[in-house]
Design an enzyme around this catalytic site. Structure first.
Site, PDB file in Angstrom:
ATOM      1  N   ASP A   5      39.234  44.918  47.853  1.00  0.00           N
ATOM      2  CA  ASP A   5      38.666  46.194  47.424  1.00  0.00           C
ATOM      3  C   ASP A   5      37.169  46.248  47.705  1.00  0.00           C
ATOM      4  O   ASP A   5      36.515  45.219  47.874  1.00  0.00           O
ATOM      5  CB  ASP A   5      38.841  46.373  45.904  1.00  0.00           C
ATOM      6  CG  ASP A   5      40.294  46.460  45.482  1.00  0.00           C
ATOM      7  OD1 ASP A   5      41.183  46.407  46.349  1.00  0.00           O
ATOM      8  OD2 ASP A   5      40.523  46.577  44.264  1.00  0.00           O
ATOM      9  N   HIS A  33      37.846  40.997  46.551  1.00  0.00           N
ATOM     10  CA  HIS A  33      36.858  42.029  46.878  1.00  0.00           C
ATOM     11  C   HIS A  33      35.990  41.615  48.062  1.00  0.00           C
ATOM     12  O   HIS A  33      35.400  40.532  48.027  1.00  0.00           O
ATOM     13  CB  HIS A  33      35.978  42.301  45.660  1.00  0.00           C
ATOM     14  CG  HIS A  33      36.763  42.804  44.471  1.00  0.00           C
ATOM     15  ND1 HIS A  33      37.559  41.975  43.715  1.00  0.00           N
ATOM     16  CD2 HIS A  33      36.892  44.048  43.959  1.00  0.00           C
ATOM     17  CE1 HIS A  33      38.153  42.702  42.779  1.00  0.00           C
ATOM     18  NE2 HIS A  33      37.764  43.953  42.897  1.00  0.00           N
TER      19      HIS A  33
HETATM   20 ZN    ZN Z   1      36.699  48.443  43.204  1.00  0.00          ZN
END
Ligand code: ZN
Length: 236
Positions: A50, A193
């Site tokens: 992400d 991430h």
């Molecule tokens: Zn996020």
């Protein structure tokens, strides 16, 4: 307290607990269609990232190439406009792209119009920049709200949460690796991430180290890495 007040109080507590689950629960479908794992009978995993693309993503791409692992990248529109070449490179290397809103806001207490705008702007930017049309949406912080279901439907998106979230934005790599290795299971969706919200040039060293450590260990245990579409819609 009389019985009536106790009843009202416990009703309020139960309603609050329900809302908290509805908004953030990884298996909640209260605010729209959502998935958090694939087929539990198959030794396959989906690695998802992400908050990208970021200036730090190319190094992660090298690691994924080294192990021939496809992943799914949930991108923010704002990041794609800042790093368009990186976004195109992610797609060119065969990874799947997902929608993670335009500016990475929390969606709770926002209007359906605001929510639609966030998803639509990201979808448009990702498609115009990379040519890829995302089919998966992951809400920032895993927070869903009224209006997400409709926005997903209008844009042809389906919601995705995760089976295991790596906490790589906060933890050192050894702890992230341990969490992933110990909790990987058939059909698992792992969430890491390659950015930090929409911050430029984030330090994702812990993420890259964790990926470097985790992939070969899970491959040795017989897991195959797939994209989200491969793990959730194997017929496509
Ligand atoms: Zn996020």
């Amino acid at each position: 307290m009389d019985g009536g007040l106790v009843g009202v109080t416990s009703g309020v507590v139960a309603a609050a607990a329900f809302m908290s689950y509805a908004v953030r629960g990884r298996s909640s479908r209260v605010f729209g269609e959502s998935y958090y794992h694939g087929d539990r009978s198959k030794p396959a995993l989906a690695l998802t990232f992400d908050d990208g693309p970021s200036e730090s993503t190319p190094k992660l791409l090298e690691t994924l190439d080294k192990y021939h692992v496809p992943a799914t990248f949930f991108m923010c529109g704002e990041n794609v406009r800042r790093c368009p070449d990186v976004a195109r490179e992610v797609a060119a290397r065969g990874h799947e792209l997902g929608n993670h809103t335009d500016s990475h806001p929390r969606l709770d207490f926002k209007s359906p119009r605001f929510i639609y705008g966030e998803l639509a702007r990201a979808q448009e930017t990702i498609q115009e920049t990379t040519g890829a049309k995302p089919r998966w949406f992951r809400a920032p912080y895993g927070v869903r709200w009224f209006g997400v279901a409709q926005a997903q439907q209008l844009l042809g998106l389906r919601g995705v949460m995760w089976t295991v979230i790596g906490r790589d934005w906060r933890w050192p790599s050894a702890r992230v690796s341990g969490l992933l290795v110990n909790n990987a299971s058939n059909g698992g969706i792992l969430c890491l991430h390659d950015g930090r919200g929409v911050r430029p040039a984030p330090d994702i060293g812990a993420t890259i180290e964790a990926v470097e450590y985790t992939i070969p260990r899970l491959q040795e245990r017989g897991f195959e890495f797939l994209t989200l579409t491969q793990i959730l819609c194997p017929q496509n």
